[in-house]
Design a protein around this motif. Structure first.
Motif, PDB file in Angstrom:
ATOM      1  N   PHE A 113       0.857  -1.195   0.000  1.00  0.00           N
ATOM      2  CA  PHE A 113       0.000   0.000   0.000  1.00  0.00           C
ATOM      3  C   PHE A 113       0.890   1.241   0.000  1.00  0.00           C
ATOM      4  O   PHE A 113       1.300   1.708   1.070  1.00  0.00           O
ATOM      5  N   PRO A 114       1.216   1.776  -1.190  1.00  0.00           N
ATOM      6  CA  PRO A 114       2.029   2.997  -1.184  1.00  0.00           C
ATOM      7  C   PRO A 114       1.221   4.142  -0.563  1.00  0.00           C
ATOM      8  O   PRO A 114       0.022   4.253  -0.824  1.00  0.00           O
ATOM      9  N   GLY A 115       1.873   4.972   0.288  1.00  0.00           N
ATOM     10  CA  GLY A 115       1.190   6.128   0.870  1.00  0.00           C
ATOM     11  C   GLY A 115       0.854   7.114  -0.220  1.00  0.00           C
ATOM     12  O   GLY A 115       1.466   7.070  -1.294  1.00  0.00           O
ATOM     13  N   PRO A 116      -0.105   7.999  -0.083  1.00  0.00           N
ATOM     14  CA  PRO A 116      -0.880   8.154   1.157  1.00  0.00           C
ATOM     15  C   PRO A 116      -2.146   7.283   1.207  1.00  0.00           C
ATOM     16  O   PRO A 116      -2.886   7.388   2.165  1.00  0.00           O
ATOM     17  N   ARG A 117      -2.338   6.415   0.217  1.00  0.00           N
ATOM     18  CA  ARG A 117      -3.567   5.627   0.229  1.00  0.00           C
ATOM     19  C   ARG A 117      -3.378   4.358   1.063  1.00  0.00           C
ATOM     20  O   ARG A 117      -3.375   3.245   0.539  1.00  0.00           O
ATOM     21  N   SER A 118      -3.168   4.544   2.342  1.00  0.00           N
ATOM     22  CA  SER A 118      -3.015   3.414   3.247  1.00  0.00           C
ATOM     23  C   SER A 118      -3.640   3.786   4.581  1.00  0.00           C
ATOM     24  O   SER A 118      -4.011   4.945   4.780  1.00  0.00           O
ATOM     25  N   PHE A 119      -3.742   2.814   5.481  1.00  0.00           N
ATOM     26  CA  PHE A 119      -4.367   3.076   6.774  1.00  0.00           C
ATOM     27  C   PHE A 119      -3.661   4.205   7.525  1.00  0.00           C
ATOM     28  O   PHE A 119      -4.285   5.098   8.085  1.00  0.00           O
ATOM     29  N   THR A 120      -2.322   4.195   7.510  1.00  0.00           N
ATOM     30  CA  THR A 120      -1.574   5.212   8.255  1.00  0.00           C
ATOM     31  C   THR A 120      -1.285   6.454   7.418  1.00  0.00           C
ATOM     32  O   THR A 120      -0.896   7.474   7.961  1.00  0.00           O
ATOM     33  N   GLY A 121      -1.441   6.343   6.102  1.00  0.00           N
ATOM     34  CA  GLY A 121      -1.070   7.443   5.228  1.00  0.00           C
ATOM     35  C   GLY A 121       0.369   7.332   4.759  1.00  0.00           C
ATOM     36  O   GLY A 121       0.806   8.050   3.870  1.00  0.00           O
ATOM     37  N   GLU A 122       1.132   6.403   5.389  1.00  0.00           N
ATOM     38  CA  GLU A 122       2.523   6.173   4.973  1.00  0.00           C
ATOM     39  C   GLU A 122       2.565   4.960   4.048  1.00  0.00           C
ATOM     40  O   GLU A 122       1.565   4.268   3.873  1.00  0.00           O
TER      41      GLU A 122
END
Ligand code: GTP
Ligand code: K
Ligand code: MG
Length: 507
Positions: A113-122
């Protein structure tokens, strides 16, 4: 309103807005006053990439290990060498090996999951591995050997999500509650909070205050101009009054959301041998209390957590109340404290249906039942469910017991007769005590929410009282600050620490 005299000359709290050449329209003022977005959380330590087991401990079919931070992609590449990064957000099967020894660890599903499209944004990766302890510890050790990676602290993934604006504070609280939810009603309430309903409400209230503040500031800046709309101050007053009503309604929620989060207190009381412990065992579906034909078996308050009709309940068994027990013993049961009657939300008053004329039954009816029944829940009184147990001992053809009694339910703990009706009655009372988490406006689930809304209301009171427009504006700013704090804008470290303490490692 005409209550506040309008000064001809006023203090100018925003000198930078005073320059009329910089565009003197109210719109500009409101824009300048707009809430700054983003959270007040500390930025996560730059460069750190953290990892943890995100699924539960122990042997299981599949275990999920997560990493978050700039080195996540490297970690994935290193553990799956010689393969390149898989397509984003697509599950791919990969052989995981220990980078130090080259030893294969597991064949696993990996997700990138490349950021920012992830749970943490990272940048984040997930390893879905076989759930054996040796596999899990092998992968965790392999990750620990990758430069720039370290094990995550409790709640660190969520804290990063908060820091990157993926979740606001009430949503974080909702997530914590969802992880801890043990009953259906708790789950529904937590999910609504995670969905951001409480946060949205606060933001819309904060928006109202921003508008009111803009009106007051505009008056301070341009009050003597002809081109200023008529009645801007009156408009601000109206907005504040409406907000006061809305906040007041939310605060008068009888702490339903908080009860639902932590459990409603249900206390079973009655004369000796009525069958109180039998009922507690029946409701908790396990033998938590000792049952015996001997009156006076239960001597101390015994509290157990149970799920009653989907609601979280702290159920207390208590010692039987003898007749003429005297003020000392009576005081003992009423005294606030663990499982005492005083702290009950719902009192289940139980009598032996075949023994209603006995002195202990009569005494119990005349004291406890009469006292509790005299105060309605609307006046802050407790809810009372009167149960006549041992219905199996009544003659089959005889009349219903207890004419002249308050409304009651017949039950037999021995046969289970009447249990369904009792559960239904308890469900109704619990719904009244805890609120229905699926409908209506979102409930306040924590004292923190209550504190900020109260403080906001106080500040609005100061706004109404202040004769000086500059002070009135300051009061509006304080009020708005409390709404912002509720959703985590400008949240202090301590508040964040308290909230994130509820999390476990891997969340
Ligand atoms: N026939 C009949 N006996 C019951 C019923 N419920 C409980 N009992 C019996 O009544 C006796 C007292 O039950 P407990 O549950 O210990 O009563 P209690 O109110 O907790 O008693 P104390 O703790 O001593 O005040 C036991 O012998 C139970 O088996 C019932 O519905 N029918
Ligand atoms: K008993
Ligand atoms: Mg007992």
């Amino acid at each position: 309103s005409a209550t506040r005299p309008r000064p001809r000359r006023v203090l100018v709290p925003f000198p930078h807005l005073y320059n009329r050449d910089s565009g003197g329209a109210v719109g500009n003022v409101s824009r300048a006053l707009c809430l700054r977005r983003g959270s007040g959380a500390p930025a996560p330590s730059p460069g750190a990439t953290v990892f943890a087991l995100s699924s539960g401990q122990g042997r299981c079919g599949v275990a999920v290990i997560r990493a978050s931070g700039p080195a996540s992609g490297d970690a994935l590449r290193i553990l799956t060498a010689p393969r390149a990064l898989p397509a984003a957000r697509t599950a791919s099967l990969r052989l995981l090996s220990d980078p130090r020894s080259g030893e294969p660890l597991d064949r696993a599903l990996v997700l990138w999951f490349p950021g920012p499209r992830s749970f943490t944004g990272e940048d984040c990766v997930e390893f879905h591995v076989h759930g054996g302890p040796a596999v899990v510890s092998g992968v965790l050790q392999a990750l620990g050997s990758v430069p720039g990676l370290r094990p995550a602290e409790a709640g660190e993934f969520t804290r990063r999500a908060f820091a990157h604006g993926k979740l606001n504070l009430t949503e974080v609280e909702g997530l914590a509650d969802l992880i801890h939810a043990e009953t259906e009603a708790q789950r529904r309430q937590a999910l609504r909070q995670l969905d951001g309903e409480l946060g949205q409400l606060c933001r819309s209230w904060a928006g109202t205050l921003t508008k009111a503040l803009a009106h007051v500031e505009a008056y301070i800046d341009f009050g003597e101009d002809d081109n200023l709309e008529e009645g801007v101050l009156e408009q601000a007053d109206v907005e504040v009054r409406e907000l006061e009503v809305a906040l007041g309604a939310h605060l008068r929620d009888a702490r339903r959301g908080q009860r639902l989060r932590s459990g409603a207190h249900v206390v079973v009381t009655g004369p000796p041998n009525a069958g109180k412990s039998s009922l507690v065992n029946l409701l908790s579906r396990k033998p938590v209390s000792i049952v015996s034909p001997e009156p006076g078996t239960t001597r101390d308050v015994l509290e157990t957590a149970v799920d009653l009709a989907g609601f979280p309940v702290l159920l207390s068994d208590t010692a039987g109340l003898r007749e003429g027990a005297g003020p000392v013993e009576q005081e003992g049961v009423r005294r606030p404290g663990r499982g005492g009657l005083e702290q009950a939300d719902i009192i289940v008053a139980m009598l032996d249906a075949s023994d209603l004329a006995s002195p202990s039954s009569r005494d119990f009816l005349d004291t406890v039942v009469a006292t509790v029944g005299a105060r309605s829940p609307r006046e802050g009184g407790q809810r009372l469910v009167l149960v006549l147990n041992k219905s199996d001992l009544l003659p089959a053809e005889g009349p219903r017991p207890g004419p002249g009694l308050p409304p009651s339910l017949l039950l037999s703990c021995l046969t289970g007769d009447g249990l369904h009706g009792l559960l239904e009655a308890l469900r109704k009372e619990l719904a009244a005590v805890c609120g229905d988490p699926s409908t209506g406006s979102p409930l306040l689930t924590r004292e923190r929410h209550r504190h900020h809304l109260k403080a906001c209301l106080d500040a609005l009171g100061h706004y109404k009282q202040s004769k000086d427009l500059a002070l009135a504006a300051e009061a509006l700013r304080v009020a708005r600050g409390h709404l912002t704090c509720l959703t985590g804008g400008g949240g202090t470290e301590e508040v964040l620490d308290i909230i994130f303490r509820d999390f476990c490692v891997g969340k």
